[in-house]
Structures are given as C-alpha cells and as structure tokens.
Design a protein around this motif. Structure first.
Motif, short mmCIF file in Angstrom:
data_model
loop_
_atom_site.label_atom_id
_atom_site.label_comp_id
_atom_site.label_asym_id
_atom_site.label_seq_id
_atom_site.Cartn_x
_atom_site.Cartn_y
_atom_site.Cartn_z
N GLY A 115 -34.25 35.64 37.09
CA GLY A 115 -33.95 35.58 35.67
C GLY A 115 -34.65 36.66 34.87
O GLY A 115 -35.85 36.88 35.03
N MET A 116 -33.90 37.33 34.02
CA MET A 116 -34.48 38.32 33.13
C MET A 116 -34.65 37.73 31.73
O MET A 116 -33.77 37.01 31.23
CB MET A 116 -33.63 39.60 33.08
N SER A 117 -35.77 37.95 31.10
CA SER A 117 -36.03 37.55 29.72
C SER A 117 -35.73 36.06 29.53
O SER A 117 -36.35 35.21 30.16
CB SER A 117 -35.22 38.43 28.77
N HIS A 118 -34.75 35.71 28.70
CA HIS A 118 -34.40 34.31 28.49
C HIS A 118 -34.00 33.63 29.78
O HIS A 118 -34.29 32.45 30.01
CB HIS A 118 -33.26 34.21 27.46
N GLY A 119 -33.35 34.37 30.67
CA GLY A 119 -32.96 33.80 31.96
C GLY A 119 -34.16 33.43 32.81
O GLY A 119 -34.10 32.49 33.61
N GLY A 120 -35.29 34.14 32.66
CA GLY A 120 -36.51 33.76 33.35
C GLY A 120 -37.05 32.44 32.84
O GLY A 120 -37.51 31.60 33.63
N TRP A 121 -37.00 32.25 31.53
CA TRP A 121 -37.40 30.97 30.94
C TRP A 121 -36.52 29.83 31.47
O TRP A 121 -37.02 28.76 31.82
CB TRP A 121 -37.32 31.06 29.42
N VAL A 122 -35.22 30.07 31.57
CA VAL A 122 -34.30 29.05 32.09
C VAL A 122 -34.67 28.72 33.54
O VAL A 122 -34.67 27.55 33.94
CB VAL A 122 -32.84 29.53 31.99
N ALA A 123 -34.99 29.72 34.34
CA ALA A 123 -35.37 29.48 35.74
C ALA A 123 -36.60 28.59 35.83
O ALA A 123 -36.65 27.67 36.66
CB ALA A 123 -35.62 30.82 36.44
N LEU A 124 -37.58 28.83 34.98
CA LEU A 124 -38.78 27.98 34.98
C LEU A 124 -38.45 26.56 34.53
O LEU A 124 -38.98 25.58 35.08
CB LEU A 124 -39.85 28.59 34.08
N GLN A 125 -37.57 26.43 33.55
CA GLN A 125 -37.18 25.10 33.08
C GLN A 125 -36.47 24.32 34.19
O GLN A 125 -36.65 23.11 34.33
CB GLN A 125 -36.27 25.20 31.86
N TYR A 126 -35.69 25.02 34.99
CA TYR A 126 -34.98 24.37 36.09
C TYR A 126 -35.96 23.77 37.09
O TYR A 126 -35.81 22.62 37.53
CB TYR A 126 -34.07 25.39 36.78
N ASP A 127 -37.00 24.53 37.43
CA ASP A 127 -37.97 24.02 38.38
C ASP A 127 -38.85 22.93 37.76
O ASP A 127 -39.27 22.00 38.45
CB ASP A 127 -38.85 25.15 38.91
N HIS A 185 -37.92 20.68 35.43
CA HIS A 185 -37.19 19.43 35.21
C HIS A 185 -36.45 18.95 36.45
O HIS A 185 -36.16 17.74 36.56
CB HIS A 185 -36.21 19.61 34.05
N LEU A 186 -36.14 19.85 37.37
CA LEU A 186 -35.42 19.47 38.59
C LEU A 186 -36.07 20.16 39.79
O LEU A 186 -35.47 21.02 40.44
CB LEU A 186 -33.94 19.85 38.47
N PRO A 187 -37.31 19.82 40.07
CA PRO A 187 -38.04 20.50 41.15
C PRO A 187 -37.40 20.27 42.51
O PRO A 187 -36.75 19.25 42.74
CB PRO A 187 -39.44 19.88 41.08
N GLY A 188 -37.59 21.24 43.39
CA GLY A 188 -37.11 21.10 44.76
C GLY A 188 -35.81 21.81 45.07
O GLY A 188 -35.41 21.89 46.23
N HIS A 189 -35.14 22.34 44.05
CA HIS A 189 -33.86 23.02 44.28
C HIS A 189 -34.00 24.53 44.36
O HIS A 189 -33.17 25.19 44.99
CB HIS A 189 -32.87 22.66 43.17
N ALA A 190 -35.03 25.08 43.72
CA ALA A 190 -35.24 26.52 43.77
C ALA A 190 -36.20 26.85 44.90
O ALA A 190 -37.35 26.40 44.91
CB ALA A 190 -35.81 27.02 42.44
N ASP A 191 -35.74 27.62 45.87
CA ASP A 191 -36.61 28.05 46.97
C ASP A 191 -37.60 29.10 46.50
O ASP A 191 -38.74 29.15 46.97
CB ASP A 191 -35.77 28.59 48.12
N THR A 192 -37.16 29.97 45.60
CA THR A 192 -38.04 30.95 44.97
C THR A 192 -37.56 31.19 43.55
O THR A 192 -36.41 30.90 43.20
CB THR A 192 -38.07 32.31 45.70
N ILE A 193 -38.47 31.76 42.74
CA ILE A 193 -38.13 32.20 41.38
C ILE A 193 -38.65 33.62 41.21
O ILE A 193 -39.81 33.89 41.51
CB ILE A 193 -38.76 31.29 40.31
N THR A 194 -37.78 34.50 40.73
CA THR A 194 -38.21 35.85 40.37
C THR A 194 -38.01 36.01 38.86
O THR A 194 -36.90 35.80 38.36
CB THR A 194 -37.42 36.93 41.12
N LEU A 195 -39.09 36.35 38.18
CA LEU A 195 -39.07 36.50 36.72
C LEU A 195 -39.17 37.98 36.36
O LEU A 195 -40.06 38.68 36.84
CB LEU A 195 -40.26 35.75 36.10
#
Length: 259
Positions: A93-105, A107-117
């Motif tokens: 996720g870039m910029s706002h998309g990075g914030w969305v990626a963090l929110q996903y993990d 509120h719904l942990p266990g679905h993202a294997d990795t996050i790149t901000l």
C-alpha cells in the motif's frame, strides 16, 4: 478484470496470473489501479497480482455507502478479496493504501502474510507543508509541459514527470472525494500488527519526519523492517519503482521461506 459487489459498493479488480499468494496493491488517495502501472510487470513475474480501484476514488468502482473508519476499510477490502476467492495476501500500500493495509491487519488479523508500506499515511496529522505540496502539484499538472517539468524538480514530485499519472490527475479534477483523512495510528495499534512488515519511507517525505516514523515502526511493530530512501519524498513509488519493486519482492520471498 472484474467487478465485485461489496456492502460499500461495486469494486473493480484487475488480476494478472494465477500462481502463489497474490500481491494486492492499494493506491493512495485520489489514485486507482493506474498508479501501479510501473509495477505490474516485475510483480507479475514472481506471483499473481491483484490491483484494485478503491471505492470512493476516481476510477471504475462505484461507492454506495460511506466508509467511516478503519474497520470499514478493512471490511471493504475483506469483502472484495472474499468475492475474488482470495484468503491470504501480500498487501502493498502506498500512502492512504498503506494505512488501509494496516487497518486490515488490525481488524482482521491472520489474512495478510506480509505488509509493505510505501510512505504510508496515518503517522501524524496532515500538515500544512504536505497540503501545500498536494495543491501546488495539482496546479502544476495543468501547466505546459516545460513548466510542469520545472515544477517537478522544484516541488520534488516525480509524479509530475509521469505523463500517465498526470492524465489521471487531470481527468479526476471534478471528482469529489468524500473519505475521511486517516486518523493517527497509535503505538498500541502498531503493537497489534501481526504480519511481517516492510516500511519504505521517502527520506524527504513531505508528510512527516521520515526518520522518526521509521524509528516508531521499528520500535512498535513486532516484526518490522523500516528504512528511509535517500532523495525520495512522498513521491517514492513513482521516483523509485525499480528499488521499491525489488525490495518488496525480496522481502516477500524471504518471509515465505521462513514460514
């Protein structure tokens, strides 16, 4: 290309390849799938790629209900991925998309294997310097090409050198974006991030003190690597596509080997 129904509206998804846990690409505010055009070839050479037009942004998705907070954004993303029959992802996720990626993990942990901000939003309030950078960049996008290229150097904004992104900005001028500004992520929330995280920040980011944010990410996210990229600002994904794609691919591959 497909349109999937969510409780927040129809979401346009572009999908390339069919092998492996996919990269899911989340654009910044005012952006859509076109923001990732330089990344499709290198990413797709390694695994499946899914890139989205977020609801409520200029693009082919259609928002039918407001998104009030991070949980709503997490639910929108989860509903979209569920409709695409995707259970596990590597979020980028870039910029706002990075914030969305963090929110996903969060509120719904266990679905993202990795996050790149990539110079993510949500680390401090939007300041006047950043808002001025956005406004001046928007004005420069409508200038004649020689002036626009001079402005790109003066504003330290490589997006103004990308003709495809400039066309997107011009085309979306009349679009009314109604999303909230991302609220600041707390240290307590960062400590709850479970996915291995790579944060790449523009050393000259107009959004915040990149060195301080990198230190915060390293200190608070349990399994995180953060680095600042010299000469880059908030335009990092556009200025350094080869560096960003290589770092992301290497990080994802190394994490999968450790699993």
């Amino acid at each position: 290309m497909t349109d999937v129904a969510t409780s927040f509206g129809s979401t346009r998804a572009y999908r390339i390849g069919s092998e492996g846990v996919p990269f899911v690409l989340l654009s910044g505010a005012g952006g859509n799938a076109l923001s990732w055009h330089r990344y499709m070839r290198p990413f797709a050479a390694t695994r499946q790629v899914i890139v989205l037009d977020p609801v409520g942004e200029p693009g082919c998705s259609v928002q039918e209900r407001p998104l009030h907070d991070g949980r709503d954004w997490a639910n929108w993303l989860h509903e979209t991925l569920t409709a695409l029959d995707v259970e596990r992802v590597h979020l980028v996720g870039m910029s706002h998309g990075g914030w969305v990626a963090l929110q996903y993990d969060l509120h719904l942990p266990g679905h993202a294997d990795t996050i790149t901000l990539l110079d993510p939003a949500g680390f401090g309030r939007l300041n006047g310097r950043f808002l001025a950078w956005i406004m001046l960049g928007g004005l420069a996008a409508f200038s004649p090409t020689p002036i626009r290229r001079l402005a790109a150097r003066a504003l330290h904004n490589a997006s103004l050198l990308d003709d495809d992104l400039v066309r997107l900005l011009r085309a979306s001028t009349g679009f009314r974006r109604r999303h909230i500004a991302p609220p600041e992520i707390t240290d307590e929330e960062l400590r709850r991030i479970t996915a291995p995280t790579l944060a790449l920040l523009g050393e000259r980011s107009q959004m915040y003190d990149a060195q301080a944010v990198a230190a915060q990410i390293r200190a608070q996210i349990p399994n995180a690597h953060a680095e600042t990229i010299p000469e880059a600002g908030h335009d990092l994904p556009v200025r350094c596509p080869e560096l960003v794609s290589n770092r992301t691919i290497q990080f994802t591959a190394a994490t999968e080997k450790q699993a």
